[in-house]
Write an enzyme that holds these catalytic residues in place. Structure first.
Site, PDB file in Angstrom:
ATOM      1  N   PRO A 259      31.855  67.757  67.382  1.00  0.00           N
ATOM      2  CA  PRO A 259      32.617  67.491  66.307  1.00  0.00           C
ATOM      3  C   PRO A 259      32.208  66.168  65.579  1.00  0.00           C
ATOM      4  O   PRO A 259      32.208  65.089  66.394  1.00  0.00           O
ATOM      5  CB  PRO A 259      34.108  67.311  66.732  1.00  0.00           C
ATOM      6  CG  PRO A 259      33.956  67.220  68.097  1.00  0.00           C
ATOM      7  CD  PRO A 259      32.531  67.848  68.721  1.00  0.00           C
ATOM      8  N   ASN A 260      32.367  66.150  64.240  1.00  0.00           N
ATOM      9  CA  ASN A 260      32.104  64.795  63.316  1.00  0.00           C
ATOM     10  C   ASN A 260      30.656  64.569  63.226  1.00  0.00           C
ATOM     11  O   ASN A 260      30.452  63.745  62.291  1.00  0.00           O
ATOM     12  CB  ASN A 260      33.015  63.712  63.697  1.00  0.00           C
ATOM     13  CG  ASN A 260      34.708  64.004  63.611  1.00  0.00           C
ATOM     14  OD1 ASN A 260      35.066  64.465  62.571  1.00  0.00           O
ATOM     15  ND2 ASN A 260      35.301  64.154  64.759  1.00  0.00           N
TER      16      ASN A 260
ATOM     17  N   ARG B  24      30.106  58.465  58.394  1.00  0.00           N
ATOM     18  CA  ARG B  24      30.895  58.064  59.307  1.00  0.00           C
ATOM     19  C   ARG B  24      30.718  56.846  60.226  1.00  0.00           C
ATOM     20  O   ARG B  24      29.667  56.642  60.760  1.00  0.00           O
ATOM     21  CB  ARG B  24      30.826  59.187  60.393  1.00  0.00           C
ATOM     22  CG  ARG B  24      31.465  59.181  61.451  1.00  0.00           C
ATOM     23  CD  ARG B  24      31.264  60.117  62.589  1.00  0.00           C
ATOM     24  NE  ARG B  24      32.155  59.895  63.500  1.00  0.00           N
ATOM     25  CZ  ARG B  24      31.914  60.440  64.923  1.00  0.00           C
ATOM     26  NH1 ARG B  24      31.012  61.221  65.259  1.00  0.00           N
ATOM     27  NH2 ARG B  24      33.149  60.044  65.877  1.00  0.00           N
TER      28      ARG B  24
ATOM     29  N   TYR C 102      27.754  54.138  64.018  1.00  0.00           N
ATOM     30  CA  TYR C 102      26.711  55.308  64.085  1.00  0.00           C
ATOM     31  C   TYR C 102      25.313  55.167  63.376  1.00  0.00           C
ATOM     32  O   TYR C 102      24.567  55.823  63.413  1.00  0.00           O
ATOM     33  CB  TYR C 102      27.111  56.439  63.831  1.00  0.00           C
ATOM     34  CG  TYR C 102      28.355  56.882  64.941  1.00  0.00           C
ATOM     35  CD1 TYR C 102      28.267  57.289  66.238  1.00  0.00           C
ATOM     36  CD2 TYR C 102      29.626  56.838  64.232  1.00  0.00           C
ATOM     37  CE1 TYR C 102      29.262  57.515  67.246  1.00  0.00           C
ATOM     38  CE2 TYR C 102      30.917  57.106  65.240  1.00  0.00           C
ATOM     39  CZ  TYR C 102      30.724  57.252  66.453  1.00  0.00           C
ATOM     40  OH  TYR C 102      31.535  57.654  67.608  1.00  0.00           O
TER      41      TYR C 102
ATOM     42  N   ASN D  51      24.837  66.470  72.296  1.00  0.00           N
ATOM     43  CA  ASN D  51      25.850  65.209  72.126  1.00  0.00           C
ATOM     44  C   ASN D  51      27.227  65.947  71.760  1.00  0.00           C
ATOM     45  O   ASN D  51      27.388  66.495  70.693  1.00  0.00           O
ATOM     46  CB  ASN D  51      25.537  64.399  70.653  1.00  0.00           C
ATOM     47  CG  ASN D  51      26.526  63.368  70.515  1.00  0.00           C
ATOM     48  OD1 ASN D  51      27.606  63.200  71.299  1.00  0.00           O
ATOM     49  ND2 ASN D  51      26.090  62.439  69.803  1.00  0.00           N
TER      50      ASN D  51
ATOM     51  N   ALA E 104      33.362  63.980  70.737  1.00  0.00           N
ATOM     52  CA  ALA E 104      34.684  63.367  71.375  1.00  0.00           C
ATOM     53  C   ALA E 104      34.915  64.439  72.726  1.00  0.00           C
ATOM     54  O   ALA E 104      35.702  64.084  73.486  1.00  0.00           O
ATOM     55  CB  ALA E 104      36.108  63.731  70.221  1.00  0.00           C
TER      56      ALA E 104
ATOM     57  N   HIS F 257      34.875  63.395  76.368  1.00  0.00           N
ATOM     58  CA  HIS F 257      36.100  62.543  76.958  1.00  0.00           C
ATOM     59  C   HIS F 257      37.147  63.398  77.677  1.00  0.00           C
ATOM     60  O   HIS F 257      37.835  62.930  78.305  1.00  0.00           O
ATOM     61  CB  HIS F 257      36.464  61.549  76.183  1.00  0.00           C
ATOM     62  CG  HIS F 257      35.188  60.766  75.809  1.00  0.00           C
ATOM     63  ND1 HIS F 257      34.516  60.203  76.260  1.00  0.00           N
ATOM     64  CD2 HIS F 257      34.836  60.791  74.221  1.00  0.00           C
ATOM     65  CE1 HIS F 257      33.457  59.421  75.658  1.00  0.00           C
ATOM     66  NE2 HIS F 257      33.681  59.714  74.230  1.00  0.00           N
TER      67      HIS F 257
ATOM     68  N   ASP G  78      32.362  72.987  81.848  1.00  0.00           N
ATOM     69  CA  ASP G  78      32.258  74.427  82.660  1.00  0.00           C
ATOM     70  C   ASP G  78      31.163  75.085  81.987  1.00  0.00           C
ATOM     71  O   ASP G  78      30.362  75.845  82.830  1.00  0.00           O
ATOM     72  CB  ASP G  78      33.555  75.219  82.896  1.00  0.00           C
ATOM     73  CG  ASP G  78      34.563  74.633  83.561  1.00  0.00           C
ATOM     74  OD1 ASP G  78      34.300  73.685  84.420  1.00  0.00           O
ATOM     75  OD2 ASP G  78      35.786  74.909  83.572  1.00  0.00           O
TER      76      ASP G  78
ATOM     77  N   GLU H 166      22.304  64.831  78.257  1.00  0.00           N
ATOM     78  CA  GLU H 166      23.463  64.261  77.313  1.00  0.00           C
ATOM     79  C   GLU H 166      23.095  62.921  76.439  1.00  0.00           C
ATOM     80  O   GLU H 166      22.351  62.084  77.144  1.00  0.00           O
ATOM     81  CB  GLU H 166      24.747  63.857  78.172  1.00  0.00           C
ATOM     82  CG  GLU H 166      26.094  63.451  77.584  1.00  0.00           C
ATOM     83  CD  GLU H 166      26.890  62.845  78.643  1.00  0.00           C
ATOM     84  OE1 GLU H 166      26.716  62.907  80.028  1.00  0.00           O
ATOM     85  OE2 GLU H 166      28.158  62.297  78.180  1.00  0.00           O
TER      86      GLU H 166
ATOM     87  N   HIS I 175      24.356  60.138  73.643  1.00  0.00           N
ATOM     88  CA  HIS I 175      25.241  59.603  72.665  1.00  0.00           C
ATOM     89  C   HIS I 175      24.574  58.696  71.844  1.00  0.00           C
ATOM     90  O   HIS I 175      23.866  57.690  72.345  1.00  0.00           O
ATOM     91  CB  HIS I 175      26.450  58.745  73.451  1.00  0.00           C
ATOM     92  CG  HIS I 175      27.152  59.937  74.240  1.00  0.00           C
ATOM     93  ND1 HIS I 175      28.215  60.643  73.498  1.00  0.00           N
ATOM     94  CD2 HIS I 175      27.033  60.245  75.748  1.00  0.00           C
ATOM     95  CE1 HIS I 175      28.657  61.561  74.594  1.00  0.00           C
ATOM     96  NE2 HIS I 175      28.004  61.186  75.929  1.00  0.00           N
ATOM     97  N   ILE I 176      25.021  58.424  70.609  1.00  0.00           N
ATOM     98  CA  ILE I 176      24.183  57.515  69.635  1.00  0.00           C
ATOM     99  C   ILE I 176      24.830  56.198  69.941  1.00  0.00           C
ATOM    100  O   ILE I 176      23.910  55.237  69.837  1.00  0.00           O
ATOM    101  CB  ILE I 176      24.733  57.839  68.154  1.00  0.00           C
ATOM    102  CG1 ILE I 176      24.121  59.318  67.604  1.00  0.00           C
ATOM    103  CG2 ILE I 176      24.439  56.913  67.053  1.00  0.00           C
ATOM    104  CD1 ILE I 176      24.737  59.972  66.556  1.00  0.00           C
ATOM    105  N   SER I 177      25.814  55.909  70.342  1.00  0.00           N
ATOM    106  CA  SER I 177      26.480  54.619  70.386  1.00  0.00           C
ATOM    107  C   SER I 177      26.386  54.327  71.945  1.00  0.00           C
ATOM    108  O   SER I 177      26.570  55.149  72.757  1.00  0.00           O
ATOM    109  CB  SER I 177      28.076  54.539  69.848  1.00  0.00           C
ATOM    110  OG  SER I 177      28.875  55.581  70.493  1.00  0.00           O
TER     111      SER I 177
ATOM    112  N   ARG J 291      32.581  50.376  74.060  1.00  0.00           N
ATOM    113  CA  ARG J 291      33.944  50.767  73.211  1.00  0.00           C
ATOM    114  C   ARG J 291      35.052  51.159  74.002  1.00  0.00           C
ATOM    115  O   ARG J 291      35.302  50.469  75.041  1.00  0.00           O
ATOM    116  CB  ARG J 291      33.170  51.957  72.513  1.00  0.00           C
ATOM    117  CG  ARG J 291      31.944  51.661  71.703  1.00  0.00           C
ATOM    118  CD  ARG J 291      31.485  52.871  70.846  1.00  0.00           C
ATOM    119  NE  ARG J 291      32.526  53.207  69.874  1.00  0.00           N
ATOM    120  CZ  ARG J 291      32.618  54.351  69.382  1.00  0.00           C
ATOM    121  NH1 ARG J 291      31.541  55.138  69.508  1.00  0.00           N
ATOM    122  NH2 ARG J 291      33.283  54.720  68.368  1.00  0.00           N
TER     123      ARG J 291
ATOM    124  N   ARG K 291      36.636  56.111  76.160  1.00  0.00           N
ATOM    125  CA  ARG K 291      35.283  56.430  75.971  1.00  0.00           C
ATOM    126  C   ARG K 291      34.570  56.301  77.011  1.00  0.00           C
ATOM    127  O   ARG K 291      33.259  56.740  77.343  1.00  0.00           O
ATOM    128  CB  ARG K 291      34.617  55.966  74.800  1.00  0.00           C
ATOM    129  CG  ARG K 291      35.179  56.369  73.243  1.00  0.00           C
ATOM    130  CD  ARG K 291      34.340  56.073  72.308  1.00  0.00           C
ATOM    131  NE  ARG K 291      35.040  55.675  71.030  1.00  0.00           N
ATOM    132  CZ  ARG K 291      35.319  56.764  70.021  1.00  0.00           C
ATOM    133  NH1 ARG K 291      35.049  57.754  70.324  1.00  0.00           N
ATOM    134  NH2 ARG K 291      36.133  56.273  69.190  1.00  0.00           N
TER     135      ARG K 291
END
Ligand code: DQA
Length: 139
Positions: free
Chosen positions: A5-6, A13, A18, A69, A72, A75, A82, A93, A95-97, A102, A106
Site C-alpha cells: 500500500p501507498n 509521497r 522515499y 515491499n 505498512a 508491521h 502466512d 524483503e 524497504h526503501i527507507s 524511524r 516500524r
C-alpha cells in the site's frame, strides 16, 4: 516484484523519506535491471491486502521468486506473513527507507523471519540489488 500500500504514490509521497523517484520510474528501473540480468520480471502494486495474498499464492503455486515491499503490512499483517511462508522459491524483503531509523512501530517486521534476506535504507536501488541476488540464486 510485489509492492504494498501507498507505494503507487512514490515520487509525491513524503519525498524526504522515499525520494523523488516515481512508481513509474521504479517499474522502469526494475525492467531495465531484469533485461540486463536476462530474467523476466513482473512488477505489481496494490493497496488491497486480499489482492496481495492472491499474488503471493500465485507465486507459491508456480514456484516463482518474489521481491516484496510489504510497506505498512510489514508491521502488522500476519496474513501477508502466512502467505510468504508458503513460498518455496527465494523471497527478498525490500524497504526503501531505513525503518530502524524511524518510528518505534516500524522496528518490527512480520516478514523478515520468513524471508531469505532483507534490504533496507538503500532507496529504490534496493529493488535492483534484490533482483540481482535472485538472478544468481535460482529457485
Ligand atoms: C516502507 C517502510 C514502511 O514502514 C512503510 O509503511 C512503507 C514503505 C519502505 O519502503 O521504506 O509504506 O516499506
Amino acid at each position: 516484484m510485489l509492492n504494498g500500500p501507498n507505494l503507487g504514490r512514490l515520487g509525491t509521497r513524503e519525498p524526504e523519506v522515499y525520494g523523488s523517484t516515481t512508481y513509474a520510474d521504479l517499474v522502469e528501473l526494475c525492467r531495465r535491471e531484469a533485461a540486463e540480468l536476462g530474467v523476466e520480471v513482473d512488477v505489481r502494486q496494490t493497496d488491497h491486502e486480499g489482492e496481495m495474498l492472491g499474488w503471493l499464492h500465485e507465486a507459491a503455486d508456480s514456484g516463482t521468486p518474489v521481491v516484496l515491499n510489504p510497506a505498512a503490512w510489514t508491521h502488522y499483517s500476519i496474513a501477508v506473513r502466512d502467505a510468504c511462508s508458503q513460498l518455496t522459491a527465494p523471497l527478498v524483503e525490500v524497504h526503501i527507507s531505513n525503518v530502524h531509523k524511524r518510528e518505534e512501530f516500524r522496528q518490527h517486521s512480520y516478514i523478515s523471519a520468513v524471508a531469505d534476506g532483507t534490504i533496507l535504507g538503500l532507496g529504490v536501488q534496493g529493488y535492483a540489488l534484490a533482483l540481482r541476488w535472485i538472478a544468481t540464486h535460482p529457485a
